[in-house]
Design a protein around this motif. Structure first.
Motif, PDB file in Angstrom:
ATOM      1  N   VAL A  37      -5.551  -1.634   8.525  1.00 12.57           N
ATOM      2  CA  VAL A  37      -4.541  -2.233   7.656  1.00 12.57           C
ATOM      3  C   VAL A  37      -4.941  -2.080   6.192  1.00 12.57           C
ATOM      4  N   SER A  64      -6.758   0.149   4.746  1.00 15.18           N
ATOM      5  CA  SER A  64      -6.864   1.476   4.158  1.00 15.18           C
ATOM      6  C   SER A  64      -5.577   2.271   4.275  1.00 15.18           C
ATOM      7  N   LEU A  65      -4.510   1.644   4.792  1.00 17.92           N
ATOM      8  CA  LEU A  65      -3.235   2.351   4.868  1.00 17.92           C
ATOM      9  C   LEU A  65      -2.744   2.685   3.469  1.00 17.92           C
ATOM     10  N   GLY A  66      -2.013   3.762   3.368  1.00 21.63           N
ATOM     11  CA  GLY A  66      -1.347   4.071   2.124  1.00 21.63           C
ATOM     12  C   GLY A  66      -2.274   4.653   1.079  1.00 21.63           C
ATOM     13  N   ASN A  79       0.824  -1.200   0.000  1.00 15.48           N
ATOM     14  CA  ASN A  79       0.000   0.000   0.000  1.00 15.48           C
ATOM     15  C   ASN A  79       0.859   1.252   0.000  1.00 15.48           C
ATOM     16  N   ARG A  80       1.907   1.227   0.833  1.00 16.46           N
ATOM     17  CA  ARG A  80       2.705   2.432   0.963  1.00 16.46           C
ATOM     18  C   ARG A  80       3.401   2.754  -0.351  1.00 16.46           C
TER      19      ARG A  80
END
Lengths: 348, 346
Positions: free
Chosen positions: B149, B151-153, A342-343
């Motif tokens: 977790v 929805s992070l980023g 995601n990051r």
């Protein structure tokens, strides 16, 4: 870099390659050493601790009072089965991850392990089968599930995201089949039942290890033989075709072999949670970028099962099957992978 | 809707929609009554009309009467659990704006089950009220964790990330559940009942304590229908229209968690009801949450009743737990939804 003349550049690339392959040998040796330590631990630690020298004497047929039986009949089959099953899971897992170009597309997440597991449970509990028949049923079911997921994920082309989601759905259904069959099994088979929920190498025998050894020899050998083609498939289907890989045939062979590895091992030990999922990324991390780390992943898988089993047996307050330990390691890693993907903003 | 070009017709169109919805409401209520009747009448032992009538009046003279008397609380439990799960699913899909949200997929049920098992093993819990509080706590923690977790980023909470986070959490939770239970022979017999949910063996004594929680959850969820409609437009638009986005989301999510936790504490984890039902209801009454939420509750009750009856019929003379039947009904729907979406939206 671009300013240097071509000849020194080639020399530098060659020297880098040499350095990298040296590094790879060193890492393989290191993992092999750790594996030897793990096997030794499994062989020498049990209800009582046997010194390594006595272990060697017991294995070579010598008479060691008080330890000969437990080393030869209890601990050796356990160590062998753990190693073989771990190698099967690791190799099968990394092949799937490479083929689908996604670390999350490992057979235990997309439902192939659940398929093999469900078939094995039905065969053992409802049909009363044993031995090779169970393995065959597990392999066929694993292949059928793999095919089903692939076909269901097909719309114009197969996308990784859709394939993973469909795999999660299928695996939820298969898990409920397993739970249903187990609820029909007699109550005293709880230990046996838990094997199919988490996976374990408890009560291993040499007879059990035999089919795993055969499948590792056959399918594992096939995969290692096709490692160049697997490396090319990793790039993309078009690139692989351009590099001259007869794509469809090789892909079918590779999938068959990987499913076979996973399914046979699952039929014996149950779905040891997350070993197939963890081995590939760990292997890629230690070997660095480059070829698909097939052999390293197999060794890592074996190491995970051996260590997990040792921890579950001896280091925790109660005795746990190996799957509980690997599940506890694997789930946080999966979450970490999701967060990291995601990051980076990439597609998980 | 067909006459949208004629003057004054939007009103007529709306009235048409409302008539259609009322008709569907009537159909759904009739179906619910029929499903209740089926659930009382069909089972391992067949009973006649006279025995059903007698059993409903509370007689326990004959075996048939007693069978009916046992099936009635079971039916009540199935209605409550189905309604709670269907409603919770609709609310979760609204809160996360995510077509794959479901208490089972998102690991909320597994979190509740794990919390109950931990409470039994470590704190010696035995009372139902304690189970309820623990289950709701576990459901809430799991929901927050999975959503955080997932929805992070960048990109926010996409269906794929949420489903993966839910799957990972479920595996971790069930691994821990097994680990805690295995050495404890006194509670190990219950391992299976925390793997698959069922409504068999329900009694009024078990149902009564969870009623306040279900009622509170129902109120919170239904009260949030309007703000869920606003949230569906996107956070900025909702805020612009005067909704307090965070508060609305938290309130609705709390309602859903109450419903899931209370249901799981009594029945064990039942998956896919919350996934299937809202999609079905959207086909019937559209996307307006003021209609969607009550319909989801009613349809969820029907689905769970039918699944329970089916589970009694297919595996005669034994029974199949309702959680298994719903997985078989739900997983194909899940796959169908995934196939409908474009890859980019996953």
């Amino acid at each position: 870099m671009s300013l240097t003349a071509p000849a020194p550049l080639a020399a530098r690339v060659a020297s880098l390659r040499r350095a990298r392959s040296r590094g790879r040998c060193r890492i393989a040796a290191l993992i092999g050493g750790l594996l030897a330590v793990g096997i030794t631990l499994t062989l020498s630690v049990g209800h009582s601790v046997t010194p390594p020298l006595d272990v060697v004497r017991a294995l070579t047929g010598g008479d060691v009072p008080g330890a000969g039986f437990s080393v030869r009949e209890l601990r050796l089959p356990r160590a062998v089965l753990a190693t073989l099953a771990g190698m099967s899971f690791g190799l099968g897992g990394v092949v799937f991850q490479t083929l689908l170009r996604n670390p999350l597309a490992s057979p235990d997440i997309i439902g192939i392990s659940s398929g093999a597991s469900a078939a094995a449970v039905v065969a053992i509990v409802l049909l009363g089968w044993t031995g090779a028949a169970v393995s065959v049923a597990a392999v066929l079911a694993g292949l059928a599930v793999a095919l089903l997921i692939y076909l269901l994920a097909w719309r114009d082309r197969v996308s990784g995201a859709r394939l993973i989601l469909i795999g999660i759905g299928i695996s939820a259904m298969l898990e409920s089949i397993i739970a249903w069959v187990l609820s029909r099994a007699p109550a005293w088979t709880l230990q046996e039942a838990l094997r199919w929920l988490t996976g374990s190498v408890n009560g291993a025998t040499v007879d059990q290890a035999l089919p795993v050894l055969l499948s590792l020899g056959l399918f594992g050998g096939l995969l290692l033989g096709l490692r160049r083609e697997i490396g090319a498939m990793r790039l993309s289907d078009d690139t692989a075709a351009a590099l001259g890989v007869p794509l469809l045939r090789d892909k079918a062979l590779v999938i068959l072999a990987a499913v076979g590895l996973i399914a046979v091992a699952t039929a014996v030990t149950g779905p040891i949670a997350f070993v197939a999922f963890l081995s590939g990324p760990v292997a890629a991390r230690v070997t660095g970028p480059g070829r698909a780390p097939l052999g390293t992943a197999a060794l890592i898988g074996a190491l995970l099962v051996l260590i997990g089993d040792f921890v579950g047996q001896h280091l925790l307050p109660a005795r746990y099957p190996v799957g509980v330990v690997t599940g506890a390691i694997g789930a946080p890693y999966l979450l970490y992978l999701i967060v990291r993907a995601n990051r980076q903003g990439g597609h998980a | 809707m067909s006459g949208a070009l004629a003057p004054g017709s939007p009103q007529a169109g709306l009235r048409g929609v409302r008539h259609a919805r009322m008709a569907w409401l009537f159909v759904v209520i009739c179906a619910l009554a029929a499903a209740c009747l089926l659930s009382v009448g069909i089972g391992t032992r067949s009973v006649g009309w006279a025995e059903i009538a007698g059993g409903l009046r509370g007689h326990t003279d004959t075996l048939g009467h007693s069978v009916v008397a046992v099936r009635v609380p079971r039916t009540v439990m199935a209605v409550l659990a189905g309604a709670a799960l269907g409603l919770a699913g609709a609310v979760m899909q609204g809160v996360t704006r995510n077509p794959l949200a479901d208490p089972g997929i998102l690991g909320v049920n597994a979190g509740a089950a794990m919390a109950v098992v931990l409470g039994m093993a470590w704190f010696g819990m035995a009372r139902l009220e304690a189970f309820l509080w623990t289950a709701i706590l576990g459901a809430g923690l799991a929901a927050c964790f999975v959503y955080a977790v997932g929805s992070l980023g960048r990109g926010g909470a996409t269906p794929l990330k949420l489903a993966l986070a839910g799957a990972a959490t479920s595996i971790a939770a069930s691994s821990l559940t097994v680990a805690v239970m295995l050495p404890r022979n006194d509670i190990a017999g219950g391992v299976r009942s925390w793997q698959v949910g069922g409504v068999g063996g329900a009694t009024y004594d078990a149902i009564l304590p969870c009623l306040p929680f279900l009622a509170a959850g129902l109120m919170l969820c239904l009260a949030s229908a309007r703000s869920l409609n606003l949230l569906a437009l996107g956070d900025e638009a909702a805020a612009g229209l005067g909704a307090r986005v965070d508060r609305a989301r938290a309130g609705a999510a709390l309602g859903a968690v109450l419903l899931c936790g209370a249901t799981t504490a009594i029945c064990g984890p039942i998956g896919f009801v919350g996934l299937v039902v809202p999609h079905l209801c959207r086909l019937l009454v559209g996307v307006d949450h003021r209609w969607l939420l009550p319909f989801s509750a009613l349809t969820g009750a029907i689905l769970l009743l039918c699944a329970d009856v089916l589970g009694r019929v297919v595996a005669r003379p034994s029974e199949m737990d309702v959680g298994i039947v719903t997985a078989f009904v739900g997983a194909p729907v899940f796959i169908w939804i995934v196939r409908q979406r474009r890859v980019r939206d996953l």
